[in-house]
Design a protein around this motif. Structure first.
Motif, PDB file in Angstrom:
ATOM      1  N   ALA A  82      29.004   2.965  -7.779  1.00 56.67           N
ATOM      2  CA  ALA A  82      28.172   4.135  -7.477  1.00 56.67           C
ATOM      3  C   ALA A  82      27.177   3.951  -6.332  1.00 56.67           C
ATOM      4  O   ALA A  82      27.104   4.819  -5.453  1.00 56.67           O
ATOM      5  CB  ALA A  82      27.457   4.601  -8.743  1.00 56.67           C
ATOM      6  N   PRO A  83      26.393   2.866  -6.279  1.00 54.28           N
ATOM      7  CA  PRO A  83      25.433   2.754  -5.169  1.00 54.28           C
ATOM      8  C   PRO A  83      26.105   2.737  -3.797  1.00 54.28           C
ATOM      9  O   PRO A  83      25.615   3.365  -2.856  1.00 54.28           O
ATOM     10  CB  PRO A  83      24.709   1.431  -5.449  1.00 54.28           C
ATOM     11  CG  PRO A  83      24.876   1.198  -6.908  1.00 54.28           C
ATOM     12  CD  PRO A  83      26.228   1.767  -7.244  1.00 54.28           C
ATOM     13  N   THR A  84      27.224   2.051  -3.679  1.00 53.29           N
ATOM     14  CA  THR A  84      27.934   1.991  -2.397  1.00 53.29           C
ATOM     15  C   THR A  84      28.516   3.353  -2.052  1.00 53.29           C
ATOM     16  O   THR A  84      28.392   3.818  -0.913  1.00 53.29           O
ATOM     17  CB  THR A  84      29.042   0.918  -2.438  1.00 53.29           C
ATOM     18  OG1 THR A  84      28.453  -0.340  -2.762  1.00 53.29           O
ATOM     19  CG2 THR A  84      29.763   0.819  -1.104  1.00 53.29           C
ATOM     20  N   ALA A  85      29.144   4.002  -3.018  1.00 53.42           N
ATOM     21  CA  ALA A  85      29.710   5.332  -2.779  1.00 53.42           C
ATOM     22  C   ALA A  85      28.614   6.308  -2.361  1.00 53.42           C
ATOM     23  O   ALA A  85      28.771   7.066  -1.393  1.00 53.42           O
ATOM     24  CB  ALA A  85      30.437   5.830  -4.023  1.00 53.42           C
ATOM     25  N   HIS A  86      27.505   6.278  -3.083  1.00 55.78           N
ATOM     26  CA  HIS A  86      26.396   7.187  -2.784  1.00 55.78           C
ATOM     27  C   HIS A  86      25.866   6.945  -1.366  1.00 55.78           C
ATOM     28  O   HIS A  86      25.623   7.896  -0.613  1.00 55.78           O
ATOM     29  CB  HIS A  86      25.280   7.007  -3.822  1.00 55.78           C
ATOM     30  CG  HIS A  86      24.093   7.875  -3.568  1.00 55.78           C
ATOM     31  ND1 HIS A  86      24.092   9.236  -3.833  1.00 55.78           N
ATOM     32  CD2 HIS A  86      22.875   7.583  -3.056  1.00 55.78           C
ATOM     33  CE1 HIS A  86      22.916   9.740  -3.488  1.00 55.78           C
ATOM     34  NE2 HIS A  86      22.169   8.748  -3.018  1.00 55.78           N
TER      35      HIS A  86
END
Length: 168
Positions: A82-86
């Motif tokens: 999630a953090p990378t995608a966001h």
């Protein structure tokens, strides 16, 4: 001046010929989910250390232009991705953890002929996915290993190389 177009064409061809043949056309970055809570459940979330590792992965890949982010449907893989995608303004694409590695690898190679793709999986799936993408053996991963970063680069001719390093 009759030769100017010919000279220009030759200069352009020479420039193409000097490009490295092993330049990656597609890069797959494969990681295991970060540290998970040992609560005995089948779908535990990340620990505080795991959340920090997921943030560190995002920082590490901040300057890497990603075209897609994949993770299995489990909390720990989704929370790792999630953090990378966001940060890249991408949705996490969920894939079935039980999908055979050769089938997933074929799908990934078909759907991503160019660019860089992050794939978050499990200790018992990431080495098999890397092997299937590369066509070369990847080292097994233990249950205690959370920091391996596996990179598979595929060049324009379809030749793949494997690099296994550490996230930290």
């Amino acid at each position: 001046m009759k030769f100017a177009p010919v000279l220009l064409a030759l200069a352009l061809l020479a420039g193409c010929a000097s490009m490295p043949k092993d330049e990656a056309r597609t890069t797959f970055i494969l990681v295991r989910h970060a540290e998970k809570v040992a609560d005995g459940s089948k779908d535990p979330p990340l620990t505080a250390d795991g959340e920090q590792r997921a943030q560190a992965l995002s920082r590490r890949l901040a300057s890497t232009p990603l075209s897609a982010v994949y993770a299995t449907g489990f909390q720990r893989t989704q929370q790792t991705a999630a953090p990378t995608a966001h940060a890249h303004k991408l949705d996490v694409i969920t894939y079935d953890a039980k999908l055979p590695a050769p089938q997933l690898a074929a799908q990934l190679r078909r759907d991503h002929a160019r660019g860089t793709v992050l794939v978050v999986g499990h200790s018992n799936t990431i080495p098999d996915i890397a092997t299937a993408l590369c066509g070369c053996p990847a080292a097994p991963m233990s249950e205690a290993e959370y920091d391996r970063l596996t990179t598979v680069r595929i060049d324009a001719e379809g030749h793949a190389t494997l690099d296994e390093g550490r996230q930290d």
